[in-house]
Design a protein around this motif. Structure first.
Motif, mmCIF file in Angstrom:
data_model
loop_
_atom_site.group_PDB
_atom_site.id
_atom_site.type_symbol
_atom_site.label_atom_id
_atom_site.label_comp_id
_atom_site.label_asym_id
_atom_site.label_seq_id
_atom_site.Cartn_x
_atom_site.Cartn_y
_atom_site.Cartn_z
ATOM 1 N N GLY A 343 0.793 -1.220 0.000
ATOM 2 C CA GLY A 343 0.000 0.000 0.000
ATOM 3 C C GLY A 343 0.822 1.264 0.000
ATOM 4 N N ILE A 344 1.933 1.267 0.722
ATOM 5 C CA ILE A 344 2.727 2.496 0.843
ATOM 6 C C ILE A 344 3.695 2.673 -0.323
ATOM 7 N N THR A 345 3.887 1.646 -1.128
ATOM 8 C CA THR A 345 4.879 1.723 -2.209
ATOM 9 C C THR A 345 4.694 2.924 -3.139
ATOM 10 N N PRO A 346 3.509 3.174 -3.686
ATOM 11 C CA PRO A 346 3.393 4.320 -4.611
ATOM 12 C C PRO A 346 3.456 5.668 -3.905
ATOM 13 N N ALA A 347 3.254 5.687 -2.584
ATOM 14 C CA ALA A 347 3.097 6.941 -1.856
ATOM 15 C C ALA A 347 4.286 7.304 -0.984
ATOM 16 N N CYS A 348 5.236 6.382 -0.812
ATOM 17 C CA CYS A 348 6.223 6.526 0.261
ATOM 18 C C CYS A 348 7.072 7.782 0.160
ATOM 19 N N GLY A 349 7.280 8.306 -1.030
ATOM 20 C CA GLY A 349 8.139 9.473 -1.177
ATOM 21 C C GLY A 349 7.400 10.797 -1.210
ATOM 22 N N THR A 350 6.057 10.758 -1.137
ATOM 23 C CA THR A 350 5.294 11.999 -1.284
ATOM 24 C C THR A 350 4.293 12.240 -0.165
ATOM 25 N N PHE A 387 -3.500 -11.437 -5.978
ATOM 26 C CA PHE A 387 -4.395 -10.317 -6.254
ATOM 27 C C PHE A 387 -4.963 -9.733 -4.966
ATOM 28 N N GLY A 388 -5.324 -10.582 -4.032
ATOM 29 C CA GLY A 388 -5.916 -10.106 -2.792
ATOM 30 C C GLY A 388 -5.012 -9.193 -1.997
ATOM 31 N N VAL A 389 -3.705 -9.405 -2.070
ATOM 32 C CA VAL A 389 -2.747 -8.567 -1.341
ATOM 33 C C VAL A 389 -2.117 -7.520 -2.252
ATOM 34 N N HIS A 390 -1.512 -7.958 -3.337
ATOM 35 C CA HIS A 390 -0.797 -7.017 -4.206
ATOM 36 C C HIS A 390 -1.749 -6.196 -5.076
ATOM 37 N N GLY A 391 -2.777 -6.838 -5.597
ATOM 38 C CA GLY A 391 -3.725 -6.097 -6.413
ATOM 39 C C GLY A 391 -4.534 -5.099 -5.602
ATOM 40 N N ILE A 392 -5.175 -5.580 -4.531
ATOM 41 C CA ILE A 392 -6.003 -4.700 -3.702
ATOM 42 C C ILE A 392 -5.142 -3.679 -2.980
ATOM 43 N N GLY A 393 -4.041 -4.114 -2.392
ATOM 44 C CA GLY A 393 -3.149 -3.181 -1.703
ATOM 45 C C GLY A 393 -2.597 -2.119 -2.630
ATOM 46 N N GLY A 394 -2.249 -2.524 -3.855
ATOM 47 C CA GLY A 394 -1.742 -1.562 -4.827
ATOM 48 C C GLY A 394 -2.786 -0.542 -5.235
ATOM 49 N N ILE A 395 -4.029 -0.993 -5.408
ATOM 50 C CA ILE A 395 -5.114 -0.071 -5.773
ATOM 51 C C ILE A 395 -5.370 0.925 -4.652
ATOM 52 N N VAL A 396 -5.457 0.419 -3.412
ATOM 53 C CA VAL A 396 -5.682 1.298 -2.258
ATOM 54 C C VAL A 396 -4.568 2.336 -2.148
ATOM 55 N N GLY A 397 -3.324 1.870 -2.236
ATOM 56 C CA GLY A 397 -2.196 2.783 -2.117
ATOM 57 C C GLY A 397 -2.143 3.819 -3.220
ATOM 58 N N ALA A 398 -2.423 3.391 -4.450
ATOM 59 C CA ALA A 398 -2.374 4.319 -5.574
ATOM 60 C C ALA A 398 -3.419 5.417 -5.442
ATOM 61 N N LEU A 399 -4.633 5.049 -5.035
ATOM 62 C CA LEU A 399 -5.706 6.045 -4.903
ATOM 63 C C LEU A 399 -5.442 6.998 -3.733
ATOM 64 N N LEU A 400 -5.026 6.455 -2.591
ATOM 65 C CA LEU A 400 -4.785 7.307 -1.425
ATOM 66 C C LEU A 400 -3.540 8.170 -1.583
ATOM 67 N N THR A 401 -2.664 7.804 -2.493
ATOM 68 C CA THR A 401 -1.525 8.661 -2.809
ATOM 69 C C THR A 401 -2.009 10.025 -3.288
ATOM 70 N N GLY A 402 -3.078 10.019 -4.063
ATOM 71 C CA GLY A 402 -3.635 11.273 -4.570
ATOM 72 C C GLY A 402 -4.219 12.151 -3.490
ATOM 73 N N VAL A 403 -4.529 11.565 -2.348
ATOM 74 C CA VAL A 403 -5.085 12.332 -1.234
ATOM 75 C C VAL A 403 -3.985 12.858 -0.327
ATOM 76 N N PHE A 404 -3.165 11.957 0.189
ATOM 77 C CA PHE A 404 -2.229 12.326 1.254
ATOM 78 C C PHE A 404 -0.899 12.890 0.750
ATOM 79 N N SER A 405 -0.735 12.990 -0.573
ATOM 80 C CA SER A 405 0.459 13.675 -1.084
ATOM 81 C C SER A 405 0.325 15.188 -0.974
ATOM 82 N N ALA A 406 -0.886 15.666 -0.746
ATOM 83 C CA ALA A 406 -1.122 17.113 -0.622
ATOM 84 C C ALA A 406 -0.415 17.656 0.609
#
Length: 476
Positions: A343-350, A387-406
């Motif tokens: 989940g944190i992978t796409p967001a960790c730097g922002t 899919f249950g871990v990497h697919g769902i976790g990746g989707i959650v992380g990618a979408l929430l990146t758009g929120v908490f990067s602000a």
């Protein structure tokens, strides 16, 4: 221990003086090697004796070499070498043990072999044409397969021929190769215990070429989603959603294991899985913080976020499991750690630390549903819940990146329009799902036609360790 030669102006000055003295002695001792101006004077005089000295000054290039240090920071290089090694730790042994513990004892060696061989194959293909196709100029979906094929134009001393100018070229290539390798190896867990070994190898080569390469170029190589403004710091779309969707499609094509839904197909060694998950956590610091490509404040933020999100996901998964099942399990806690890392992978730097905590908790909680309720809803036998871990976790992380990067929510992006960014993140998620699903389907149809997908019923009942590899992990 780090030692820097000739540090400081005094050391450089003494070195220059010593070199000039040695050069002068060399001129006097070996007149045949002196330059032309010394050779045309037949009778040595005092004026002639001093005349060659300012002309013959071989120390000058040494001064330039001492001043012109390599065009990279040694601290950055050391960190990126370490990060590359950490990502390697994630795959072998981390991912191998994680998946190996989840399967039955008669198939553990087949899973270990598939992960090691797939990872190794992709590393070779990455150098052959993968790096070139991702990080060279091309169209919005592919770069050139030939521009840097087999690292053409790169040398051990070359710097600045990659998107990261502050690293030796070979180091950036090596770091990125581990991303390609682990992404492809992740898929193996979805159809483990019933797929042919040669089908895995052929599928992996084709999938790397037609799914990983274009997605990496589209996001990181200047392609469509990168130009759109999608934020994917370390691989939410490129790695996790990409591999998760491929695993889901692959599990459908290969079919369910014999006895699935009728008898309990339990993991044979939860301890293996637990150790593998903890190795993944350690190695993930190279994956996330290493994506900063420097030992700097961005890497520090990614490092902290990787700790916090993972811890939060462990707690989130454990709480949900305790409430819904009555007992929290060690397997669940280990799976929660991986969910938080994904989940944190796409967001960790922002995102900021508080954003990381939220992403971790939500990823952990939703991935419990991903491996239980959603899995039953989809009626698929995803052996290791890719899919249950990497697919769902990746989707959650990618979408929430758009929120908490602000920046207003603790992130690093000033003046970020959250609504717009979430839409961009949604587009990137949808694009990844569609691209990967279509490409994976076509590849599996080809593999099925060429070599077939599934082992025989007899081979599956006996176990792939013996039938595919001629060995057994445990002698009875």
């Amino acid at each position: 221990m780090k030692i820097r030669l000739f540090a400081g102006w005094q050391a450089r000055f003494h070195m220059v003086c010593l070199m000039m003295l040695l050069s002068a002695l060399a001129v006097g001792a070996f007149p045949g090697t002196a330059h032309a101006q010394a050779q045309v004077t037949p009778v040595p005089t005092e004026e002639v004796a001093v005349e060659p000295l300012p002309v013959d000054a071989p120390a000058a290039p040494v001064v330039e070499a001492a001043v012109a240090a390599p065009a990279y920071d040694h601290g950055d290089v050391a960190w990126m070498l370490t990060s590359t090694l950490l990502v390697l730790l994630m795959v072998v042994p981390g991912l191998a043990l994680f998946y190996g513990g989840l399967v039955r004892s008669k198939n553990v060696l087949s899973v270990l072999s598939q992960i090691l061989v797939v990872f190794s194959l992709v590393i070779i293909l990455w150098v052959a044409y993968g790096y070139s196709a991702v990080f060279s100029e091309g169209n919005p979906f592919f770069g050139s397969f030939t521009q840097f094929a087999f690292l053409k134009g790169f040398t051990p001393d070359s710097v600045g021929n990659t998107p990261i100018a502050g690293l030796p070229d070979y180091l950036f290539v090596a770091f990125q190769s581990t991303f390609a390798g682990i992404t492809t190896a992740l898929i193996v867990g979805a159809f483990a215990e019933r797929i042919k070994f040669k089908a895995v190898i052929l599928f992996s080569a084709l999938w790397f070429t037609l799914s990983y390469i274009p997605m990496a170029h589209i996001v990181w190589g200047g392609g469509y989603l990168g130009e759109l403004g999608a934020i994917d710091f370390a691989g939410g779309t490129v790695v996790h959603i990409n591999a998760g969707v491929a695993g889901l499609v692959g599990a459908y094509f290969v079919g369910k294991r014999i006895g699935y839904g009728q008898t309990a197909l339990k993991p044979h060694n939860v301890v293996f899985t637990y150790i593998g998950a903890m190795l993944l956590w350690v190695g993930w610091f190279g994956f996330n913080a290493g994506s900063a490509a420097a030992a700097d404040t961005v890497a520090s933020l990614a490092f902290l976020n990787t700790i916090l999100a993972t811890a939060a996901a462990v707690v989130g998964w454990t709480l949900v499991e305790a409430i819904t099942k009555g007992k929290p399990s060690a397997l669940g806690a280990a799976s929660g750690a991986v969910a938080g890392l994904v989940g944190i992978t796409p967001a960790c730097g922002t995102v900021g630390p508080m954003g990381a905590l939220v992403i971790g908790v939500v990823s952990g909680a939703l991935c419990v549903w991903g491996v239980t309720g959603l899995k039953r809803l989809l009626k698929v036998d995803d052996t290791a819940d890719v899919f249950g871990v990497h697919g769902i976790g990746g989707i959650v992380g990618a979408l929430l990146t758009g929120v908490f990067s602000a920046q207003s929510l603790g992130g690093t992006k000033a003046d970020l329009d959250i609504g717009h960014q979430v839409w961009v993140q949604f587009v990137s998620v949808a694009f990844t799902i569609v691209w990967c699903a279509v490409v994976t389907t076509l590849i599996l149809l080809v593999v099925k036609a060429v070599v077939g997908l599934r082992v025989t019923e007899e081979a599956e009942r006996t176990g792939l360790d013996v039938t595919s590899h001629g060995e057994s992990a445990y002698e009875v």
